[in-house]
Design a protein around this motif. Structure first.
Motif, PDB file in Angstrom:
ATOM      1  N   PRO B   3     -53.240  -7.505   6.737  1.00 29.43           N
ATOM      2  CA  PRO B   3     -52.457  -8.399   7.677  1.00 29.43           C
ATOM      3  C   PRO B   3     -51.098  -8.786   7.282  1.00 29.43           C
ATOM      4  N   ARG B   4     -50.956  -8.689   5.987  1.00 24.59           N
ATOM      5  CA  ARG B   4     -49.632  -8.764   5.394  1.00 24.59           C
ATOM      6  C   ARG B   4     -48.710  -7.880   6.144  1.00 24.59           C
ATOM      7  N   ALA B   7     -48.098  -8.163   9.454  1.00 27.03           N
ATOM      8  CA  ALA B   7     -46.921  -9.397   9.974  1.00 27.03           C
ATOM      9  C   ALA B   7     -45.398  -9.085   9.659  1.00 27.03           C
ATOM     10  N   ILE B   8     -45.228  -8.282   8.711  1.00 21.73           N
ATOM     11  CA  ILE B   8     -43.931  -7.676   8.252  1.00 21.73           C
ATOM     12  C   ILE B   8     -43.450  -6.842   9.200  1.00 21.73           C
ATOM     13  N   ARG B  10     -44.387  -6.320  12.485  1.00 21.86           N
ATOM     14  CA  ARG B  10     -44.260  -7.328  13.556  1.00 21.86           C
ATOM     15  C   ARG B  10     -42.994  -7.920  13.548  1.00 21.86           C
ATOM     16  N   LYS B  11     -42.648  -8.699  12.502  1.00 25.85           N
ATOM     17  CA  LYS B  11     -41.529  -9.337  12.232  1.00 25.85           C
ATOM     18  C   LYS B  11     -40.359  -8.425  12.263  1.00 25.85           C
ATOM     19  N   ILE B  14     -39.639  -7.484  15.909  1.00 25.94           N
ATOM     20  CA  ILE B  14     -38.992  -8.605  16.662  1.00 25.94           C
ATOM     21  C   ILE B  14     -37.389  -8.539  16.439  1.00 25.94           C
ATOM     22  N   GLN B  15     -37.280  -8.411  15.013  1.00 20.30           N
ATOM     23  CA  GLN B  15     -35.557  -8.798  14.683  1.00 20.30           C
ATOM     24  C   GLN B  15     -34.898  -7.355  15.209  1.00 20.30           C
ATOM     25  N   LEU B 215     -40.157 -14.554   0.044  1.00 18.13           N
ATOM     26  CA  LEU B 215     -41.253 -13.527   0.137  1.00 18.13           C
ATOM     27  C   LEU B 215     -41.815 -13.240  -1.197  1.00 18.13           C
ATOM     28  N   ILE B 220     -47.520 -11.136  -0.677  1.00 17.56           N
ATOM     29  CA  ILE B 220     -46.912  -9.804  -0.464  1.00 17.56           C
ATOM     30  C   ILE B 220     -46.690  -8.907  -1.811  1.00 17.56           C
TER      31      ILE B 220
END
Lengths: 317, 375
Positions: B3-4, B7-8, B10-11, B14-15, B215, B220
């Protein structure tokens, strides 16, 4: 006292030749706001970074909620919320995306992060701005989002490194209300209470802490409640009003019982030797008048934390 | 999936999507490069401007000029009346070559001793060498033709044949189109440049903005941060590869004879190197500009010593050794062969091994440094 949420023993950290933290110990319990107070370079940030495990101490021990930070770093960190001094958000992400990212990397599941995030955004008052890009928030709102991010995992120990430096007074006020509410009336799920460790260079903020440690050169000069710290200078601070200030100051510094004179706006604070207050009050006005000055008022006042800090800084020189 | 890591990633996506200007640049630059290099940077020499000083001005000299005109190497751009005029044209660069036909050309031709002068501007060696060989070829062919004509008039019906004839056959790229040589180069360069530069800047940006400290105190792990941040840029790199490949194939008619899976597989090895170099650069630099320049510094030698523009075989020995340290070199050898020759990897075991070894080594070294820098 219940079991401390943060406990540090004999911490020491050097950077090359510089001793940044020197034999520092502290204990913070649930329900407490603990202030690390000191000038820039006193070692506040290094202390906080040691406590969150972002730096490793050269020696000493740290326990967070009963977990040894060296050996059980993941369990310990699970209870820590941290807002670093240069904290910055991902400005191109929205408020909700920012909080989601930090929630997920800290282990909140897909079902958990949204209700938690919304709950905590409401707590800090950002619930209407979930879709706004973080880059378009005001400074104060960014700070609150930072706090929300630190709080989203419901940590029991919150570490804030100069969170209000460079923030306007109204926002500082708001921010402190949140912190006070956090320890006195914690949001749901915080268990038996939350502790906050906050570093600040401001004395008015120091006065709001339950306990504080005055730092200089990586050590505590003194530690205790604001009342305890102030009582060290009980009956030793005089307030002098009159004109002109230069003559008042010169005359005061010539008095053998005055250790130090400091300007506070339009008045002076004089620190006198223990027990010497009545004598100074009796003779100083004549001396000032003899030098051509005017005295409006000279009286004993309760010491402020600033007086304490000035006194401590001088005594070590 | 972790999941971590998710998340990274996906982030990061998006950026990337929130910065449309950069994204458009990333997608457009390869097309620009390809078009520029495919057309402008061509080594195919055609239509060299030729100035003629024809002092004979008769049927014989015109026949010779026709022979030059027939081949598309030269364009008979100027007809001059003096040597000074010819010199001026060549000095000004308007004409690259000059042909001087003497006044007694026809007389000498009858005697079988005719000479014409061919003047070359050597300042551009590529043009000069092509012009020289083209001119020789045209002259020889023309001379042979005259000879045959003469023999025929004497009643000889056998055409003359030189005792040995070298017949050239060009394999794989029979028309010798430069673009076919350039396109694999563009793919390699883009893939390598995009992955290394973007990787370095994206990681340094976290440090510059102060988010990396936040972070560090999360659970992480360093490898998750590295993989999560690099994966989206690897995907972009592959998009670019497919983009250039498609454009090269559809527009320039570049053949893709090898297996697409193999091509992408070998590209993945180059991506590993690019990401590694970028990650390594990010551990040295403190600002995004520094990161960009650091990577750029490694990029220039990579491009010039990889055999992209200049054949490695003609470099000085020392540079040839240096070029062995450049992953792009191996990639280009493999890719050119895969695209044009359609062979399998058996022929390139050494190159594949070198490419993979470089990627693993640089990535390992960078990961170690990155970890250390976090502490």
């Amino acid at each position: 006292m219940t079991q401390p949420l943060a406990k540090a023993l004999h911490l020491r950290k050097t950077f090359g030749q510089t001793l940044a933290v020197d034999d520092l110990s502290l204990e913070v319990a649930a329900g407490e706001i603990y202030g690390l107070v000191g000038a820039d370079g006193a070692g506040k940030t290094t202390t906080i970074r040691l406590l969150v495990g972002a730096l490793r101490p050269d020696s000493g021990q740290i326990e967070i909620c009963g977990y040894d930070l060296k050996r059980q770093v993941e369990q310990a960190r699970a209870h820590i919320g941290y807002l670093s001094q240069r904290f910055s958000l991902y400005e191109d992400l929205t408020v909700l995306e920012n909080i989601r990212f930090f929630a997920e990397v800290r282990g909140l599941s897909a079902e958990e992060w949204r209700p938690r995030s919304l709950e905590i955004l409401e707590f800090v008052g950002l619930e209407q701005f979930t879709e706004r890009r973080a880059g378009q928030l005001s400074g104060g709102m960014k700070q609150k989002l930072g706090l929300a991010i630190a709080l989203v995992t419901r940590p029991r120990l919150l570490l804030l490194d100069e969170p209000t430096t460079g923030v306007d007074p109204a926002t500082r006020q708001d921010f402190w209300q949140l912190i006070i509410r956090l320890v006195s009336d914690p949001p749901k799920g915080a268990g038996e209470g939350v502790a906050v460790i906050i570093s600040t260079p401001y004395m008015d903020e120091a006065a709001r802490c339950h306990r504080l440690g005055f730092m200089r050169s990586g050590r505590f000069l003194m530690e205790g409640t604001p009342g305890e710290l102030r009582s060290a200078l009980k009956e030793r601070i005089l307030e002098l009003r009159g004109e002109p200030l230069t003559i008042l100051r010169q005359a005061a510094e010539e008095d053998v019982d005055v250790e130090e004179a400091h300007a506070f706006g339009d008045r002076l604070h004089l620190r006198v030797r223990p027990g010497a207050a009545p004598a100074v009050i009796a003779r100083l006005p004549d001396h000032i008048r003899a030098r051509g000055g005017r005295v409006d008022d000279l009286r004993l006042i309760p010491p402020g934390l600033e007086d304490v800090f000035i006194a401590l800084s001088k005594s070590e020189d | 999936m972790n999941p971590r890591l998710k998340a990274i990633i996906r982030k990061e996506f998006i950026q990337i999507l929130r910065d449309p200007r950069t994204l458009i640049l990333i997608l457009i630059i390869p097309i620009m490069q390809l078009v520029l290099l495919g057309y402008a940077a061509t080594n195919d020499v055609r239509n060299i401007p030729l100035a003629v000083w024809d002092q004979a001005r008769n049927a014989d000299s015109r026949a010779l000029l026709d022979a030059y005109r027939a081949a598309d190497y030269f364009r008979l751009s100027y007809d001059v009346g003096s040597e000074a005029e010819l010199r001026r044209l060549i000095e000004s660069g308007k004409a690259r070559v000059g042909l001087i036909i003497p006044a007694d050309y026809s007389v000498r031709l009858q005697e079988g001793k005719a000479q014409v002068a061919f003047v070359l501007d050597g300042s551009d060696p590529t043009v000069a060498s092509t012009a020289l060989s083209a001119s020789r070829l045209i002259g020889q062919a023309y001379a042979t033709k005259i000879m045959e004509g003469r023999l025929a008039r004497l009643g000889n019906t056998i055409s003359i044949q030189p005792p040995v004839e070298v017949r050239t056959q060009v394999w794989y790229n029979p028309d010798m189109v430069s673009a076919y040589y350039m396109i694999p180069g563009v793919i390699g360069m883009i893939l390598y440049a995009i992955t290394s530069i973007l990787t370095a800047t994206t990681i340094v940006r976290e440090r510059e903005r102060g988010t990396i400290e936040q972070l560090i105190v999360t659970p992480i792990r360093p490898w998750e941060l590295v993989v999560g941040k690099l994966l989206p840029y690897a995907v972009l790199g592959f998009l670019n590869t497919l983009e250039v490949l498609a454009l090269g194939n559809l527009w320039f008619g570049m053949p893709v004879r090898g297996d697409l899976g193999l091509i992408l597989g070998v590209s993945a090895l180059l991506v590993l190197s690019g990401l590694g170099v970028g990650l390594f650069g990010s551990t040295i630099a403190n600002t995004q500009q520094e990161a960009m320049l650091t990577v750029w510094m490694t990029l220039l030698p990579a491009i010039f010593l990889s055999g992209f523009f200049f054949p490695i075989e003609s470099m000085p020995q020392v540079l040839q050794w240096v070029s062995r340290l450049i992953p792009l070199r191996y990639y280009l050898v493999i890719l050119r062969a895969l695209l044009l020759k359609g062979v399998g990897l058996e022929a390139f075991q050494m190159e594949v091994f070198a490419l993979a070894a470089f990627g693993v080594l640089i990535m390992g070294a960078a990961a170690l440094r990155f970890r250390k820098r976090l502490d």
